[in-house]
Scaffold this active site. Structure first.
Site, mmCIF file in Angstrom:
data_model
loop_
_atom_site.group_PDB
_atom_site.id
_atom_site.type_symbol
_atom_site.label_atom_id
_atom_site.label_comp_id
_atom_site.label_asym_id
_atom_site.label_seq_id
_atom_site.Cartn_x
_atom_site.Cartn_y
_atom_site.Cartn_z
ATOM 1 N N ASP A 182 31.969 37.573 36.244
ATOM 2 C CA ASP A 182 32.610 38.843 36.817
ATOM 3 C C ASP A 182 31.794 40.046 36.742
ATOM 4 O O ASP A 182 32.010 40.857 35.840
ATOM 5 C CB ASP A 182 33.647 38.802 35.949
ATOM 6 N N ASP A 211 33.436 35.834 40.680
ATOM 7 C CA ASP A 211 33.546 37.332 41.012
ATOM 8 C C ASP A 211 32.042 38.039 40.898
ATOM 9 O O ASP A 211 31.687 38.419 39.917
ATOM 10 C CB ASP A 211 34.246 38.049 39.998
ATOM 11 N N TYR A 214 32.419 42.314 43.728
ATOM 12 C CA TYR A 214 33.743 43.325 43.726
ATOM 13 C C TYR A 214 33.545 44.167 44.905
ATOM 14 O O TYR A 214 34.314 45.198 45.110
ATOM 15 C CB TYR A 214 33.800 43.865 42.372
ATOM 16 N N ASN A 248 38.491 34.981 42.469
ATOM 17 C CA ASN A 248 39.199 35.784 43.273
ATOM 18 C C ASN A 248 38.777 36.838 44.182
ATOM 19 O O ASN A 248 39.004 37.236 45.313
ATOM 20 C CB ASN A 248 40.315 36.190 42.489
ATOM 21 N N HIS A 343 45.847 38.569 33.034
ATOM 22 C CA HIS A 343 45.903 37.311 33.712
ATOM 23 C C HIS A 343 46.347 36.006 32.813
ATOM 24 O O HIS A 343 46.063 34.902 33.100
ATOM 25 C CB HIS A 343 44.291 36.823 34.103
ATOM 26 N N HIS A 370 37.348 35.679 34.878
ATOM 27 C CA HIS A 370 38.423 36.325 35.235
ATOM 28 C C HIS A 370 38.873 37.539 34.225
ATOM 29 O O HIS A 370 39.138 38.358 34.855
ATOM 30 C CB HIS A 370 39.327 35.087 35.676
ATOM 31 N N HIS A 372 38.303 39.834 31.524
ATOM 32 C CA HIS A 372 37.025 40.638 31.210
ATOM 33 C C HIS A 372 36.840 40.910 29.959
ATOM 34 O O HIS A 372 37.139 42.085 29.500
ATOM 35 C CB HIS A 372 37.071 41.907 32.111
HETATM 36 FE FE LIG Z 1 38.541 37.407 38.674
#
Ligand SMILES: [Fe+2]
Ligand SMILES: *[C@@H]1O[C@H](CO)[C@@H](O)[C@H](O)[C@H]1NC(C)=O
Ligand SMILES: *[C@@H]1O[C@H](CO)[C@@H](O)[C@H](O)[C@H]1NC(C)=O
Ligand SMILES: *[C@@H]1O[C@H](CO)[C@@H](O)[C@H](O)[C@H]1NC(C)=O
Ligand SMILES: *[C@@H]1O[C@H](CO)[C@@H](O)[C@H](O)[C@H]1NC(C)=O
Length: 481
Positions: A182, A211, A214, A248, A343, A370, A372
């Site tokens: 991420d 990720d 972004y 995602n 999440h 996912h 953070h």
């Molecule tokens: Fe994510």
């Protein structure tokens, strides 16, 4: 951790807003939690108080996004493993002015004879964005454990880089993996990458848990931010492979602007060696590297029974030979075990499908992103529930993996600092901070793991653990005590 350490669960910084708003209620919860912790013996919630600052993306004119000088100079150079065992490397780069050459020139350090490999390039369109020419070229039949130089931009602006191939696969081959997830492209992302680069443990390959850029946080998923991310990450990923997991933020599904092909920018820009492990899609695959067998799964592709990913994994797990690769590591984006409200339980549907296999095949560790924040679990499993028996709580299980959430690269969405209270028993250590980790395999029985905040000195290990291999040395290793 026991009773003494447990009040930190309640007195940590995350609860501080409650202190001011509801002093009486806070005291009540302290008492409840202290009491609960005494019997439930949860892990540790770090009391580290992170300097509060908003994570913003680095501006487009930042030094890390600079376009390399020269006509049609290759940019966004990155490499990843290109086969199943580590004798091939996929080299990728972008040329902006014209296609230019698809050739990579390469030679090993101790042999000056230059070889050449020819790849392919293509462009893609995303709404009103048109990409540069994205080149991919696989270098094959490399020698193990060898430093190679390589050049791209042949005939125009040539840029030179290097990488070191892994040692031949074998049970006692030491190897050091970095873990980043991420990441994004904020000032914190840059700090995390800098900390990884300066870590004295010297990671040799990054296991990236999804990720990347972004870009989808920008209007129309402004793909210019895929380009800036490519230039930002180049300083590491042009020199050592990053093993890609899809998150995602790689989906880029935007029907409102006519973009209905999931993963379009990601698959055009980042290749994976999925065919080498019999996979039929770039989102799930495996590689061997030194003494590790790494299985990459996709949280955002179908995984129900009969689906391609399910079938592939069912056939894949029995192929892992722990006498050859003792360390069985799984990467995925959405975590199965985490105790952050952000999440929370999103990964549970995949857990239900695959967890019994992870226990049966004694996976050593699962890295996910996912969420953070950082979290490490005990060795637990939750696989005996059968709808009617009521046995649906995680239990300690020495055949189960340790689950590590390393989605704390530092992206624009900020920290996930709202945790479930009290800390569940399966959670050994958790903290809302940015950072990266190192998984340092010593031999078939021992691997040293450490997590590093991006606000400490480079060598500080904020959380660490000796991992004992589940096949060769399956004794308890995960306890936070
Ligand atoms: Fe994510
Ligand atoms: C990013 O980090 C590098 C290495 O520490 C530094 O040289 C550079 O100035 C940083 N850039 C930004 C925009 O923070
Ligand atoms: C597993 O690997 C070992 C060591 O490389 C090898 O001797 C053995 O034959 C392999 N087993 C199988 C079933 O392939
Ligand atoms: C933390 O998460 C819980 C559960 O989702 C929610 O009810 C609560 O409002 C959140 N607290 C804060 C401060 O955001
Ligand atoms: C494996 O590595 C650990 C940690 O460095 C060491 O203590 C142990 O002796 C090693 N085992 C063997 C068989 O060398």
């Amino acid at each position: 951790m026991g009773f003494l350490g447990s009040p930190s669960v309640a007195s940590s910084y995350y609860s501080s807003s409650r202190v001011f708003l509801y002093p009486a209620a806070f005291v009540f919860w302290v008492l409840v939690l202290m009491n609960g912790a005494a019997v439930c013996n949860g892990g540790k919630t770090s009391t580290f108080v992170r300097k509060v600052e908003k994570s913003v993306d680095m501006p487009l004119d930042s030094d890390v996004f600079r376009v390399p000088p020269g006509y049609n100079a290759p940019q966004q150079v990155h490499i990843t493993q290109g086969d199943h065992v580590g004798k091939a490397v996929i080299v990728s780069w972008v040329t902006q002015d014209e296609p230019g050459s698809d050739v990579v020139l390469y030679w090993s350090e101790n042999c000056n004879e230059k070889k050449e490999a020819k790849g392919k390039h293509r462009t893609y369109k995303f709404y009103n964005y048109m990409s540069g020419n994205i080149h991919h070229c696989t270098l094959r039949n490399l020698k193990f454990d060898t430093k190679y130089y390589y050049e791209v931009g042949i005939g125009q602006t040539v840029r030179r880089f290097w990488f070191v191939t892994p040692p031949e696969v074998g049970p006692d081959v030491p190897y050091t993996f970095g873990l980043i997830g991420d990441l994004g492209q904020t000032f914190d992302s840059n700090r995390t990458l800098t900390h990884y680069e300066h870590n004295p443990h010297k990671g040799q390959t990054v296991l990236f848990v999804g990720d990347l850029s972004y870009a989808d946080n920008y209007p129309n998923h402004d793909n210019v931010r895929w380009d800036t991310w490519g230039r930002f990450a180049e300083r590491s990923v042009a020199y050592q492979p990053w093993i890609w997991t899809a998150g995602n933020h790689e989906i880029d599904f935007a029907p409102e602007i006519g973009e209905t092909t999931p993963f379009k920018p990601f698959t055009r820009r980042y290749h994976t060696p999925y065919k080498a492990s019999g996979s039929t899609a770039p989102f799930w695959y495996s590689i061997k590297r030194a003494s590790a067998y790494i299985i990459v799964l996709s949280s955002y592709s179908a995984y129900g029974k009969y689906t391609p990913q399910y079938q592939w994994l069912e056939e894949e797990l029995p192929k892992v030979n722990r006498s050859e690769t003792p360390w069985l590591i799984v990467l995925m984006h959405s975590p199965w075990y985490n105790s952050n409200n952000y999440h929370y339980m999103e990964g549970d549907t995949m857990r239900v499908m695959f967890e019994p296999w992870f226990v049966q095949y004694k996976v050593d560790v699962v890295f996910a992103g996912h969420v953070h924040a950082y979290e490490r679990s005990e060795r637990v499993s939750n696989i005996v529930y059968n709808i009617v028996n009521g046995l649906c709580a995680p239990i300690r299980d020495q055949s189960a993996p340790v689950y590590i959430n390393i989605g704390d690269g530092g992206n624009i969405e900020g920290l996930a600092n709202n945790m479930t209270e009290p800390q569940p028993k399966y959670s050994a250590y958790r903290e809302a901070s940015f950072g990266h980790a190192i998984f340092d395999i010593k031999n078939r029985t021992h691997a040293h793991y450490s997590w590093h905040r991006n606000q400490d000195g480079y060598a500080v290990e904020a959380d660490s653990l000796w991992f004992y291999n589940r096949f060769w040395h399956p004794i308890a290793d995960s306890s936070s005590v």
